[in-house]
Design a protein around this motif. Structure first.
Motif, PDB file in Angstrom:
ATOM      1  N   TYR B  38      -2.555 -11.224   8.515  1.00 24.61           N
ATOM      2  CA  TYR B  38      -2.750  -9.982   7.726  1.00 24.61           C
ATOM      3  C   TYR B  38      -3.751  -8.992   8.326  1.00 24.61           C
ATOM      4  O   TYR B  38      -4.318  -8.174   7.604  1.00 24.61           O
ATOM      5  CB  TYR B  38      -3.185 -10.318   6.288  1.00 24.61           C
ATOM      6  N   THR B  41      -3.383  -5.280   7.426  1.00 18.68           N
ATOM      7  CA  THR B  41      -2.470  -5.188   6.276  1.00 18.68           C
ATOM      8  C   THR B  41      -3.070  -4.318   5.167  1.00 18.68           C
ATOM      9  O   THR B  41      -4.229  -4.478   4.817  1.00 18.68           O
ATOM     10  CB  THR B  41      -2.171  -6.611   5.747  1.00 18.68           C
ATOM     11  N   GLY B  42      -2.267  -3.398   4.686  1.00 15.61           N
ATOM     12  CA  GLY B  42      -2.695  -2.587   3.541  1.00 15.61           C
ATOM     13  C   GLY B  42      -3.721  -1.524   3.873  1.00 15.61           C
ATOM     14  O   GLY B  42      -4.346  -0.988   2.972  1.00 15.61           O
ATOM     15  N   ILE B  43      -3.890  -1.184   5.141  1.00 14.22           N
ATOM     16  CA  ILE B  43      -4.866  -0.134   5.475  1.00 14.22           C
ATOM     17  C   ILE B  43      -4.148   1.209   5.586  1.00 14.22           C
ATOM     18  O   ILE B  43      -3.108   1.327   6.243  1.00 14.22           O
ATOM     19  CB  ILE B  43      -5.622  -0.481   6.778  1.00 14.22           C
ATOM     20  N   SER B  57       0.618 -14.178  11.334  1.00 13.73           N
ATOM     21  CA  SER B  57       1.741 -13.397  10.799  1.00 13.73           C
ATOM     22  C   SER B  57       1.291 -12.198   9.972  1.00 13.73           C
ATOM     23  O   SER B  57       0.142 -12.102   9.575  1.00 13.73           O
ATOM     24  CB  SER B  57       2.612 -14.291   9.927  1.00 13.73           C
ATOM     25  N   ASP B  58       2.258 -11.340   9.692  1.00 14.19           N
ATOM     26  CA  ASP B  58       2.071 -10.173   8.821  1.00 14.19           C
ATOM     27  C   ASP B  58       0.964  -9.239   9.302  1.00 14.19           C
ATOM     28  O   ASP B  58       0.255  -8.639   8.501  1.00 14.19           O
ATOM     29  CB  ASP B  58       1.817 -10.603   7.367  1.00 14.19           C
ATOM     30  N   ALA B  61       1.040  -5.388   7.825  1.00 12.58           N
ATOM     31  CA  ALA B  61       2.010  -5.261   6.732  1.00 12.58           C
ATOM     32  C   ALA B  61       1.604  -4.118   5.798  1.00 12.58           C
ATOM     33  O   ALA B  61       0.425  -3.919   5.535  1.00 12.58           O
ATOM     34  CB  ALA B  61       2.091  -6.564   5.945  1.00 12.58           C
ATOM     35  N   PHE B  62       2.562  -3.384   5.314  1.00 16.95           N
ATOM     36  CA  PHE B  62       2.375  -2.253   4.379  1.00 16.95           C
ATOM     37  C   PHE B  62       1.422  -1.182   4.926  1.00 16.95           C
ATOM     38  O   PHE B  62       0.941  -0.348   4.181  1.00 16.95           O
ATOM     39  CB  PHE B  62       1.830  -2.725   3.017  1.00 16.95           C
ATOM     40  N   VAL B  77       6.699 -11.372  11.576  1.00 16.97           N
ATOM     41  CA  VAL B  77       6.697 -10.267  10.596  1.00 16.97           C
ATOM     42  C   VAL B  77       5.599  -9.232  10.847  1.00 16.97           C
ATOM     43  O   VAL B  77       4.899  -8.827   9.923  1.00 16.97           O
ATOM     44  CB  VAL B  77       6.603 -10.745   9.123  1.00 16.97           C
ATOM     45  N   ASN B  80       5.472  -5.444   8.695  1.00 20.53           N
ATOM     46  CA  ASN B  80       6.306  -5.674   7.510  1.00 20.53           C
ATOM     47  C   ASN B  80       6.193  -4.486   6.540  1.00 20.53           C
ATOM     48  O   ASN B  80       5.107  -4.149   6.093  1.00 20.53           O
ATOM     49  CB  ASN B  80       5.809  -6.967   6.848  1.00 20.53           C
ATOM     50  N   THR B  81       7.330  -3.850   6.245  1.00 17.29           N
ATOM     51  CA  THR B  81       7.368  -2.739   5.281  1.00 17.29           C
ATOM     52  C   THR B  81       6.307  -1.680   5.603  1.00 17.29           C
ATOM     53  O   THR B  81       5.696  -1.096   4.715  1.00 17.29           O
ATOM     54  CB  THR B  81       7.191  -3.247   3.831  1.00 17.29           C
ATOM     55  N   ASN B  83       4.649   1.844   6.711  1.00 19.97           N
ATOM     56  CA  ASN B  83       5.017   3.210   6.361  1.00 19.97           C
ATOM     57  C   ASN B  83       4.683   4.194   7.476  1.00 19.97           C
ATOM     58  O   ASN B  83       5.403   5.161   7.682  1.00 19.97           O
ATOM     59  CB  ASN B  83       4.292   3.628   5.081  1.00 19.97           C
ATOM     60  N   LEU B  99      10.159  -5.713   9.711  1.00 25.27           N
ATOM     61  CA  LEU B  99      11.086  -5.828   8.576  1.00 25.27           C
ATOM     62  C   LEU B  99      10.932  -4.641   7.626  1.00 25.27           C
ATOM     63  O   LEU B  99       9.828  -4.336   7.172  1.00 25.27           O
ATOM     64  CB  LEU B  99      10.823  -7.117   7.797  1.00 25.27           C
ATOM     65  N   SER B 100      12.037  -3.966   7.331  1.00 26.52           N
ATOM     66  CA  SER B 100      12.053  -2.895   6.323  1.00 26.52           C
ATOM     67  C   SER B 100      11.071  -1.768   6.597  1.00 26.52           C
ATOM     68  O   SER B 100      10.690  -1.070   5.668  1.00 26.52           O
ATOM     69  CB  SER B 100      11.763  -3.470   4.932  1.00 26.52           C
ATOM     70  N   ARG B 102       9.552   1.815   7.376  1.00 28.21           N
ATOM     71  CA  ARG B 102      10.076   3.114   6.988  1.00 28.21           C
ATOM     72  C   ARG B 102       9.565   4.211   7.909  1.00 28.21           C
ATOM     73  O   ARG B 102      10.119   5.305   7.950  1.00 28.21           O
ATOM     74  CB  ARG B 102       9.661   3.394   5.549  1.00 28.21           C
TER      75      ARG B 102
END
Lengths: 500, 245
Positions: B38, B41-43, B57-58, B61-62, B77, B80-81, B83, B99-100, B102
């Motif tokens: 992670y 992740t989420g920053i 992993s990850d 992410a996001f 991953v 992951n997702t 943006n 994955l996914s 955008r």
């Protein structure tokens, strides 16, 4: 030659005042005007009753079409119709709403206990009744300390919880499956009632942001509309693995339903298919699920509970144990009578388990493993009344989620044509001329009324049981008895037969 | 700012990264990374995170903005997702890259595992780009709904095919460019395989230039002069005809 007869016969009586309102109200195109009178195309009728409900002269009757198929218990009328439809089209038969087949409804085979003489009942009019429910991971034990003034303080660090004023929450229904007005109605009702609604997997419309503390946002396999703002505009986040109406399969929102507005919340171009793959492609195991749960916790800095929704399937107890061990704070089990905006009929009607059985098994399994406190259980899929809520909680649920019941309060007549996008009641459609049939204020009041009424009934039953808090009923199967159930069912449900 | 991640649990490491970002620090070096998940992740801020070692992993992410440079290989991953932002991996990456996603970019110098670029999508001015310098495993671009996926096949094990089996199943948007030839029987039947045209070439030029800049490759033309294939969905509605209404 037409192999299928109409399903319904629409009759307009001589009371008709020729106001032609039915023509305007019917979104399926049953009625037209021939210059003198109302013309009827029976074939298009789906029995949604919109016309009959709106006819100012009460002149419309809808009947089953009287050409009766020759009676046959094997080759039923439904089977014949389906075969003909598939011979016409070569496609999978779509349907909406929940499983309508005559499987046993076990809620109706369970009776609730009541107090008499030896254990006094409580009068909810006179005494406080506690319906408050917290969803989230609970600690194994609580530890306290006394501060200098002698006041008792909690030492144990609590995991994030959702505080509910009723054990009834609203089930995940996406913007796309339902209209924006439905979302606004559920969000308003949730705020008024002190409960939560769930966005489903269609993203979060901006109009819902003022209600974010009453919203659970969903992450499903399509990851539609999921970004940092989405993850931080909610009370909790739910990973949707499955849904009772279509366990094990994904979903497609057809391109024609992806309007400009839907495209904004899903964050995909308008007019393209929104495809939710059957599995999440980053989750092929319990370990992978744990990885995503903690990715979400990391992204939200451990401030929000993370839930996982699964469909009730045969091995649900072992799966639920894995989900809880993977770190889910809330596990939602969706039984096979749960509704859907669109599902292949063959899956809706033949896959999964009733929620009653799944819930009883999951609660028992988690208790046996000593991990029941690690996650709250939400039961959903065909909850129809306050009695169902009570029985679900006695079987082990912390709360129940309702979808179909809330939509019925808004006018749904269960015609099961949600997938056509033509809902005449303005619920499962995006057509502006139909969606405006739902007034947000009035709708919010109706849904709020429904849950308030259930709250009153729940308190009434709790009083009869001599219990003053919903928590004391949770998993209290001693207060349930089975009627007309064989030993295997009683064993699976973990309840005694009536009379014992 | 520098963080020594040796023996550190991912939660502590990521708390320190988040705190640093909140304090307004724009560049963070993390050394001795070994399996911590992670990272990034989420920053949502435009910061640069340099990872030395092998993250778990990850990664990213996001995420919505950061640049993450990984001087090593990655696990599964990544992105992951995601943006927006950029992930640059100087060695290989595992399964399910991007994955996914955008938006934003993922550049991997080496090879990747299965399920790369599954269900990536474009939205308005966001167009995710994934470039693989080496080879890609099975299920590349499954359910792809938008964006650009490029597999160059320059690095990686010689005996491996440039892309594995089951390419672009359920693809309904976006473009896949493959430098070299592929076994057509491994490509989904509702996906067309075409030669690239001038427009493709100019899009590729920019992407390859940025890829080369990321890894200090001095001669982008040697990559571009090779044959490229373009994979596109024949329909934006691959499942439109399956239902009876």
């Amino acid at each position: 030659m037409n192999f299928s007869y109409p399903e319904f016969l629409v009759k307009v009586s001589e009371n008709c005042i020729k106001c032609r309102r039915c023509i305007k109200e019917c979104s399926f195109g049953v009625f037209s005007w021939d210059g003198e009178k109302i013309k009827i195309n029976h074939e298009k009728c789906v029995a949604c009753h919109r016309c009959a409900a709106c006819c100012p002269a009460s002149a419309i009757t809808i009947l089953k079409y009287p050409v009766s198929f020759k009676e046959n218990h094997l080759w039923t009328e439904e089977i014949l119709r389906d075969i003909k439809k598939q011979a016409d089209t070569g496609g999978k038969i779509l349907t909406g709403c929940g499983n309508d087949k005559p499987y046993p409804v076990l809620w109706d085979k369970m009776l609730i206990d009541a107090c008499q003489v030896t254990n006094p009942s409580i009068d909810p009019l006179r005494e406080p009744m506690e319906l408050r429910t917290y969803l989230g991971k609970k600690p194994e034990k609580l530890e306290f300390w006394h501060d200098k003034s002698g006041e008792i303080k909690l030492t144990t660090v609590m995991e994030p919880q959702i505080k509910l004023e009723t054990p009834v929450i609203f089930a995940g229904m996406s913007y796309g499956a339902v209209s924006l007005n439905v979302h606004l109605i559920l969000a308003r009702a949730a705020k008024e009632l002190g409960t939560i609604m769930n966005t489903g997997e269609g993203g979060l419309p901006q109009e819902l942001l003022p209600y974010k503390d009453h919203i659970v946002v969903q992450i499903a396999s399509g990851r539609f509309g999921v970004n940092l703002e989405y993850l931080n505009s909610c009370a909790a986040i739910e990973i949707k693995i499955g849904q009772g109406a279509k366990p094990g399969i994904g979903g497609h929102l057809p391109g024609e339903k992806v309007t400009e507005e839907i495209s904004r919340t899903r964050m995909i171009p308008a007019g393209t298919d929104a495809i939710s793959p059957a599995p999440h492609h980053d989750i092929y195991s319990i370990e992978d699920l744990r990885q995503l749960i903690y990715a979400i916790k990391e992204a939200t800095r451990y401030r929000k509970p993370v839930g996982v929704k699964i469909a009730a399937v045969h091995n649900v107890a072992a799966i639920a144990s894995g989900v809880v061990r993977a770190g889910a704070d809330i596990i939602t089990i969706d039984g096979f009578r749960g509704g859907t905006g669109a599902s292949p009929k063959v899956i809706r009607d033949h896959a999964g388990l009733p929620i009653e059985i799944a819930l009883a098994r999951v609660d028992e399994q988690l208790r046996k493993e000593g991990i029941r406190h690690l996650a709250s259980i939400v039961a959903s899929g065909g909850i129809r009344s306050s009695a169902d809520v009570l029985k679900a909680i006695a079987l082990g649920a912390d709360a129940v989620a309702i979808g179909t019941a809330a939509l019925i309060a808004l006018g749904c007549h269960l015609c099961q044509k949600c997938y056509t996008g033509l809902c005449a009641w303005g619920i499962t459609t995006q057509k502006p001329e139909l969606t405006r049939r739902l007034n947000v204020e009035e709708g919010a009041l109706r849904v709020t009324n429904l849950v308030k009424a259930w709250n009153l009934e729940i308190k009434e039953i709790l009083g009869a049981l001599g219990i003053n808090s919903i928590e004391s009923l949770r998993g209290n199967r001693e207060r349930l008895r089975g009627i007309d159930l064989d030993e295997v069912y009683l064993d699976v449900l973990g309840i005694k037969p009536a009379g014992r | 700012m520098k963080i020594d991640a040796r023996g550190m649990h991912y939660r502590e490491l990521n708390e320190r990264i988040h705190d640093a970002v909140l304090k307004g620090i724009k560049e963070i070096d993390i050394v001795n990374v070994l399996g911590q998940r992670y990272i990034g992740t989420g920053i949502g801020e435009k910061v640069t995170i340099n990872v030395y070692g092998t993250p778990g992993s990850d990664l990213g992410a996001f995420m919505d903005g950061p640049v993450i440079n990984v001087f090593g290989s990655c696990q599964d991953v990544i992105g992951n997702t995601m943006n927006n932002g950029k992930i640059v991996v100087h060695k290989d990456a595992g399964n399910v890259v991007g994955l996914s996603m955008r938006g934003g970019k993922i550049f991997i110098k080496g090879s990747v595992g299965y399920r790369t670029g599954i269900h990536i999508k474009a939205y308005k001015d966001q167009c995710p780009v994934i470039v693989i310098g080496g080879k890609a495993g099975d299920f590349l671009g499954e359910y792809m709904a938008g964006g650009i996926l490029v597999v160059l096949g320059i690095f990686g094990r010689e005996k491996d095919p440039i892309v594995g089996r089951f390419i672009a199943t359920g693809m309904h948007g976006g473009t896949i460019y493959i430098r070299g030839s592929i076994n057509k029987s491994h490509v989904a039947h509702d996906v067309s395989i075409e030669e690239i045209d001038e427009n493709d070439l100019s899009a590729l030029k920019n992407i390859i230039q940025e890829f080369c800049d990321a890894f200090g490759i001095t001669d982008p033309n040697s990559i571009l002069s090779h044959q490229f294939l373009k994979l596109r969905p024949k329909s934006h509605r691959p499942y439109g005809q399956m239902y009876a209404y």
